[in-house]
Design a protein around this motif. Structure first.
Motif, short mmCIF file in Angstrom:
data_model
loop_
_atom_site.label_atom_id
_atom_site.label_comp_id
_atom_site.label_asym_id
_atom_site.label_seq_id
_atom_site.Cartn_x
_atom_site.Cartn_y
_atom_site.Cartn_z
N LEU A 40 31.58 2.97 -27.34
CA LEU A 40 30.45 3.07 -26.43
C LEU A 40 29.59 4.29 -26.72
CD1 LEU A 40 32.07 2.11 -23.02
CD2 LEU A 40 30.81 0.67 -24.62
N PRO A 41 28.29 4.11 -26.93
CA PRO A 41 27.42 5.26 -27.12
C PRO A 41 27.22 5.98 -25.78
CG PRO A 41 26.16 3.22 -27.22
CD PRO A 41 27.59 2.83 -27.00
N THR A 42 27.03 7.30 -25.88
CA THR A 42 26.85 8.09 -24.67
C THR A 42 25.47 8.71 -24.60
OG1 THR A 42 29.18 8.65 -24.78
CG2 THR A 42 27.85 9.97 -23.30
N VAL A 43 24.87 8.63 -23.44
CA VAL A 43 23.57 9.25 -23.21
C VAL A 43 23.76 10.35 -22.18
CG1 VAL A 43 21.25 8.86 -22.33
CG2 VAL A 43 22.38 7.08 -23.66
N SER A 44 23.36 11.58 -22.50
CA SER A 44 23.51 12.68 -21.55
C SER A 44 22.17 13.10 -20.97
CB SER A 44 24.13 13.90 -22.24
OG SER A 44 25.52 13.81 -22.21
N LEU A 45 22.17 13.33 -19.65
CA LEU A 45 20.97 13.85 -19.01
C LEU A 45 21.07 15.36 -19.01
CD1 LEU A 45 20.74 11.52 -15.90
CD2 LEU A 45 19.59 11.31 -18.08
N ALA A 46 20.00 16.03 -19.38
CA ALA A 46 20.03 17.49 -19.37
C ALA A 46 18.69 17.98 -18.86
CB ALA A 46 20.27 18.01 -20.79
N GLY A 47 18.63 19.26 -18.49
CA GLY A 47 17.37 19.82 -18.04
C GLY A 47 17.57 20.93 -17.03
N TYR A 48 16.48 21.58 -16.72
CA TYR A 48 16.49 22.68 -15.77
C TYR A 48 16.95 22.18 -14.41
CZ TYR A 48 14.82 27.47 -14.98
OH TYR A 48 14.73 28.82 -14.77
N THR A 49 17.53 23.07 -13.62
CA THR A 49 17.97 22.67 -12.29
C THR A 49 16.77 22.16 -11.47
OG1 THR A 49 19.09 23.38 -10.28
CG2 THR A 49 17.84 25.09 -11.43
N SER A 50 16.98 21.09 -10.72
CA SER A 50 15.93 20.47 -9.87
C SER A 50 14.91 19.62 -10.62
CB SER A 50 15.16 21.52 -9.06
OG SER A 50 15.90 21.87 -7.94
N ALA A 51 15.11 19.40 -11.91
CA ALA A 51 14.15 18.59 -12.68
C ALA A 51 14.21 17.12 -12.24
CB ALA A 51 14.44 18.70 -14.16
N GLY A 52 15.37 16.73 -11.70
CA GLY A 52 15.51 15.34 -11.23
C GLY A 52 16.54 14.55 -12.03
N LYS A 53 17.49 15.23 -12.65
CA LYS A 53 18.51 14.55 -13.47
C LYS A 53 19.34 13.56 -12.66
CE LYS A 53 20.22 18.53 -14.59
NZ LYS A 53 19.14 19.34 -13.99
N THR A 54 19.84 14.04 -11.51
CA THR A 54 20.70 13.17 -10.72
C THR A 54 19.92 12.00 -10.13
OG1 THR A 54 22.10 15.07 -10.25
CG2 THR A 54 22.42 13.13 -8.86
N THR A 55 18.67 12.26 -9.74
CA THR A 55 17.84 11.18 -9.22
C THR A 55 17.63 10.13 -10.31
OG1 THR A 55 16.70 12.87 -7.91
CG2 THR A 55 15.67 10.69 -8.00
N LEU A 56 17.42 10.59 -11.54
CA LEU A 56 17.26 9.66 -12.66
C LEU A 56 18.59 8.95 -12.95
CD1 LEU A 56 15.42 8.56 -14.90
CD2 LEU A 56 16.19 10.44 -16.36
N PHE A 57 19.66 9.69 -12.89
CA PHE A 57 21.00 9.11 -13.09
C PHE A 57 21.21 7.96 -12.09
CE2 PHE A 57 25.55 8.93 -12.07
CZ PHE A 57 26.12 8.87 -13.33
N ASN A 58 20.87 8.22 -10.83
CA ASN A 58 21.00 7.19 -9.80
C ASN A 58 20.11 5.99 -10.10
OD1 ASN A 58 22.85 8.75 -8.40
ND2 ASN A 58 21.36 9.56 -6.93
N ALA A 59 18.87 6.28 -10.54
CA ALA A 59 17.93 5.19 -10.84
C ALA A 59 18.44 4.34 -12.00
CB ALA A 59 16.55 5.77 -11.17
N LEU A 60 19.08 4.97 -12.97
CA LEU A 60 19.56 4.23 -14.13
C LEU A 60 20.86 3.48 -13.87
CD1 LEU A 60 18.90 6.94 -16.91
CD2 LEU A 60 17.70 4.75 -16.69
N THR A 61 21.68 4.03 -12.98
CA THR A 61 23.01 3.46 -12.79
C THR A 61 23.19 2.73 -11.47
OG1 THR A 61 23.81 5.49 -11.76
CG2 THR A 61 24.10 5.30 -14.15
N GLY A 62 22.28 2.96 -10.53
CA GLY A 62 22.45 2.38 -9.20
C GLY A 62 23.48 3.16 -8.38
N GLU A 63 23.82 4.37 -8.85
CA GLU A 63 24.75 5.23 -8.11
C GLU A 63 24.04 5.89 -6.93
OE1 GLU A 63 27.81 6.55 -7.92
OE2 GLU A 63 28.70 5.18 -9.38
N THR A 64 24.80 6.59 -6.11
CA THR A 64 24.19 7.32 -4.99
C THR A 64 24.70 8.75 -4.99
OG1 THR A 64 25.97 6.46 -3.63
CG2 THR A 64 23.85 5.34 -3.47
N LYS A 65 24.66 9.38 -6.16
CA LYS A 65 25.11 10.77 -6.27
C LYS A 65 24.13 11.67 -5.52
CE LYS A 65 28.83 10.56 -8.28
NZ LYS A 65 30.00 11.33 -7.85
#
Ligand SMILES: Nc1nc2c(ncn2[C@@H]2O[C@H](COP(=O)(O)OP(=O)(O)OP(=O)(O)O)[C@@H](O)[C@H]2O)c(=O)[nH]1
Ligand SMILES: [Mg+2]
Length: 372
Positions: free
Chosen positions: A186-211
């Motif tokens: 399985l290939p892995t995609v990592s989200l990175a960036g400055y704090t508050s850039a919106g990584k977790t929001t994007l993670f949720n949008a991509l995965t349907g999670e509610t982190k």
């Protein structure tokens, strides 16, 4: 947080710097009762000049804060000098970040990482105290003699060694997971960036999670992985801890195992907040790239996610990307993690970069046609 501790803030006279310092203070549970700004806060004796230091002393007498927050990484001697003059505890940028991490660390791994970083911080300062004591500038070390000081160091070292062992165990566990994933191909995609850039929001949008996402800094402190289906291909996505400027090297070191995910990532989505001023984004982009480079991620494995376009516009995001020199890479894409705008196109880009189903030029060309 029950009662906020009162703090006087010492920082640079630059709006976004002040803003960031206040949000750091806020996240650590301080309320700023006065800000003092100075163009130069890295002077040798007190960080600030003698006059400013005297002014701070007066402010402490008048406002009786619990601490002075100093928005720079201070040397132990500077901390000591300023604290002795003002008769109040000094929390420098390094300690402030440590305090936030301590409050937020929720996984075993991040808790060990933070304890280790704190020990390293204490160790550096204890060394300085002993040096001062030996030079006769400061009586004793916590009132201890040389023998006791040595015992104290040994104790810190022993505790650090125990923590390192524990961390290694966690790392082995993480490595095992990684191997399993690699075996599963399985290939892995990592989200990175400055704090508050919106990584977790994007993670949720991509995965349907509610982190948990948040307006404050450092909402996420441990890596979290989920698999998603990218038009028929299974891909793993990692959410990671955010970056910040002037992050001490040993903190990156403490979080290395978490950030190591970047090394193993097939692709890194570097999330940028395009609703900010371009010079602010530039600073954050540079800090983020500094960290990413430490993990030897080649530029060609980075997608620049121009996030929060709902707060600005696609044109503005492209314009800023142009000024930042990342538009030419053809790996920059405007999205809104919040509204879901362009998330499907981002998935397409990710897919094509992972599987090379189609060339980059085709993708970016098609995007331009669609008026993305
Ligand atoms: N308007 C708007 N707000 C967004 C968007 N993406 C994220 N946010 C907001 O930005 C803030 C930070 O989002 P997070 O997803 O927690 O950011 P993060 O990068 O994970 O931050 P850390 O975990 O601290 O590193 C939150 O208040 C989000 O609601 C977006 O596309 N548009
Ligand atoms: Mg987050």
């Amino acid at each position: 947080m029950a009662d906020l501790r009162k703090a006087i803030l010492v920082t640079y006279p630059v709006e976004q710097v002040i803003k960031e310092a206040i949000s750091l203070a806020d996240a650590a549970g301080y309320s700023i009762i006065r800000s003092v700004t100075q163009r130069q806060i890295t002077k040798s004796r007190y960080g600030v000049g003698r006059g400013k230091a005297e002014e701070l002393k007066g402010l402490v007498e008048e406002l009786k804060p619990d601490v002075i927050i100093f928005d720079e990484v201070l040397k132990p001697t500077q901390l000591y000098n300023l604290a002795s003059l003002c008769k109040v505890e000094i929390v420098d940028r390094e300690r402030l970040i440590l305090e936030i991490f301590e409050l937020r660390a929720s996984t075993t791994e991040s808790q060990i990482q933070i304890k280790l970083a704190q020990l390293r911080y204490d160790m550096a300062r204890a060394r300085e105290k002993v040096r001062l004591a030996r030079a006769g500038e400061q009586p004793g070390f916590y009132g201890l003699g040389k023998y006791e000081a040595d015992v104290y160091f040994l104790d810190i070292r022993r505790r650090a060694a125990v923590l390192k062992k524990k961390l290694e165990k966690e790392e082995t566990r993480r490595q095992l997971h990684r191997n399993q994933r690699a075996r599963a191909g399985l290939p892995t995609v990592s989200l990175a960036g400055y704090t508050s850039a919106g990584k977790t929001t994007l993670f949720n949008a991509l995965t349907g999670e509610t982190k948990v996402t948040g307006q404050g800094v450092f909402t996420t402190l441990s890596t979290f992985t989920r698999s998603i289906d990218l038009q028929g291909s299974k891909v793993l996505i990692n959410d990671t801890v955010g970056f910040i400027s002037k992050l001490p090297a040993y903190m990156i070191d403490a979080f290395k195992s978490t950030l190591d995910e970047l090394t193993y990532a097939s692709l890194v989505l570097l999330v940028l907040d395009t609703s900010e001023q371009v010079d602010e984004i530039a600073i954050k982009l540079a800090s983020s790239l500094d960290v990413i480079k430490e993990f030897e991620v080649p530029d060609t494995r980075i997608i620049y996610v121009l996030n929060k376009v709902d707060l600005t516009s696609v044109e503005d995001a492209f314009d800023k990307a142009g000024q930042l020199g990342i538009l030419d890479t053809k790996r920059a894409i405007p999205v809104s993690a919040k509204t879901g705008y362009n998330i499907n196109q981002l998935k397409n880009m990710t897919r094509s970069m992972l599987f090379k189903a189609e060339s980059w030029d085709e993708i970016s060309g098609r995007q331009a046609e669609e008026g993305a």
